[in-house]
Design an enzyme around this catalytic site. Structure first.
Site, PDB file in Angstrom:
ATOM      1  N   PHE A  47     113.030  80.903  -1.423  1.00 16.07           N
ATOM      2  CA  PHE A  47     113.844  80.248  -0.539  1.00 16.07           C
ATOM      3  C   PHE A  47     114.808  79.107  -1.044  1.00 16.07           C
ATOM      4  CE2 PHE A  47     109.201  78.650  -1.501  1.00 16.07           C
ATOM      5  CZ  PHE A  47     109.550  77.581  -2.267  1.00 16.07           C
ATOM      6  N   GLY A  50     118.578  79.245  -0.378  1.00 13.03           N
ATOM      7  CA  GLY A  50     119.241  79.107   0.974  1.00 13.03           C
ATOM      8  C   GLY A  50     118.775  77.546   1.309  1.00 13.03           C
ATOM      9  N   HIS A  51     117.687  77.108   0.765  1.00  9.78           N
ATOM     10  CA  HIS A  51     117.210  75.538   1.129  1.00  9.78           C
ATOM     11  C   HIS A  51     117.414  74.823  -0.051  1.00  9.78           C
ATOM     12  CE1 HIS A  51     114.363  73.010   2.882  1.00  9.78           C
ATOM     13  NE2 HIS A  51     114.632  73.548   4.159  1.00  9.78           N
ATOM     14  N   PHE A  52     118.170  74.031  -0.556  1.00  8.85           N
ATOM     15  CA  PHE A  52     119.522  74.399   0.179  1.00  8.85           C
ATOM     16  C   PHE A  52     120.417  74.606  -1.197  1.00  8.85           C
ATOM     17  CE2 PHE A  52     117.627  71.347   2.968  1.00  8.85           C
ATOM     18  CZ  PHE A  52     117.920  71.865   4.266  1.00  8.85           C
ATOM     19  N   VAL A  57     114.965  71.828  -2.018  1.00 12.18           N
ATOM     20  CA  VAL A  57     114.017  71.247  -1.448  1.00 12.18           C
ATOM     21  C   VAL A  57     113.144  72.229  -1.096  1.00 12.18           C
ATOM     22  CG1 VAL A  57     113.396  69.700   0.387  1.00 12.18           C
ATOM     23  CG2 VAL A  57     115.449  69.183  -0.886  1.00 12.18           C
TER      24      VAL A  57
END
Lengths: 146, 82
Positions: A47, A50-52, A57
């Site tokens: 994750f 893309g986050h971020f 985070v």
């Protein structure tokens, strides 16, 4: 039962697998009452791409999922044949508060206490913390097949 | 201070997502108001938290109407108060 579970034992109890198994170790366990789990958050978590980008985070939804998985270990650890390849529960409702971000490199400690449980329903109060500092807390309500 | 009956009715209304006035004293939770076992447990836990009492899960079966729920809550509140 030993009150500490390694990842192999966790995988006997939970159907989730990579990249969605979000607890690494159980460090304290009182079946159907309390569990303390640990999640080591690596920069390699999917994750984070893309986050971020540039600001890794951990998504709040993933923290909730980790709380759910810890809770399921708590409820199913007393079962002899709990090894499951299908989920035996569903999350029905929740209230959550996120107070501090979880970042790559953090070790998250998840504590879940069963507040109330009945044959097919359970209410759990869970908290996630990093180095003693609260990151999130939630009250979760589940339907269970025990 | 808000009347106990009104407080409990309001707690239930929030959980079951109904208007408080729909929850009459004798309206049946399961048949008339669409309450399920999960909401019932949630009602029990919310009343425990609000009044700092402990009600055993076995009492769940008695939470069938607002009046019944108030009676169960009062029973355990009087125990707590000695």
């Amino acid at each position: 039962m030993d009150n500490v579970l390694d990842i192999e034992k966790i995988q006997e109890l939970l159907p989730q697998r990579f990249p969605f198994l979000l607890i690494d170790r159980i460090v304290e366990l009182a079946p159907a009452q309390k569990v303390v789990a640990v999640k080591n958050v690596s920069i390699n978590e999917g994750f984070f791409s893309g986050h971020f980008p540039g600001r890794p985070v951990m998504p709040g939804a993933m923290l909730i999922e980790a709380m759910i998985q810890a809770s399921m270990v708590m409820f199913y650890s007393g079962q002899v044949s709990a090894a499951c390849r299908k989920p035996l529960y569903s999350l029905s409702s929740m209230k959550a508060k996120f107070v501090h971000p979880v970042l790559a490199g953090n070790q998250v400690r998840i504590t879940a206490n069963a507040i109330k449980s009945e044959s097919s329903v359970a209410i759990v109060a869970a908290e996630a913390s990093v180095e003693g500092k609260e990151a999130a807390r939630a009250e979760l309500i589940f339907r269970l097949e025990l | 201070m808000q009347d106990l009956n009104t407080e409990i009715r309001d707690i239930i209304a929030v959980i079951i997502e109904k208007k408080p006035e729909e929850i009459t004293g004798d309206a049946r939770f399961f048949e008339d108001l669409g309450v399920d076992s999960m909401m019932a447990l949630e009602i029990l836990a919310a009343i425990e938290k609000k009044y700092k009492i402990s009600i055993p899960e076995e009492k769940l079966a008695q939470l069938t109407t607002l009046n019944q729920t108030i009676a169960v809550a009062k029973e355990y509140m009087s125990q707590t108060n000695g």
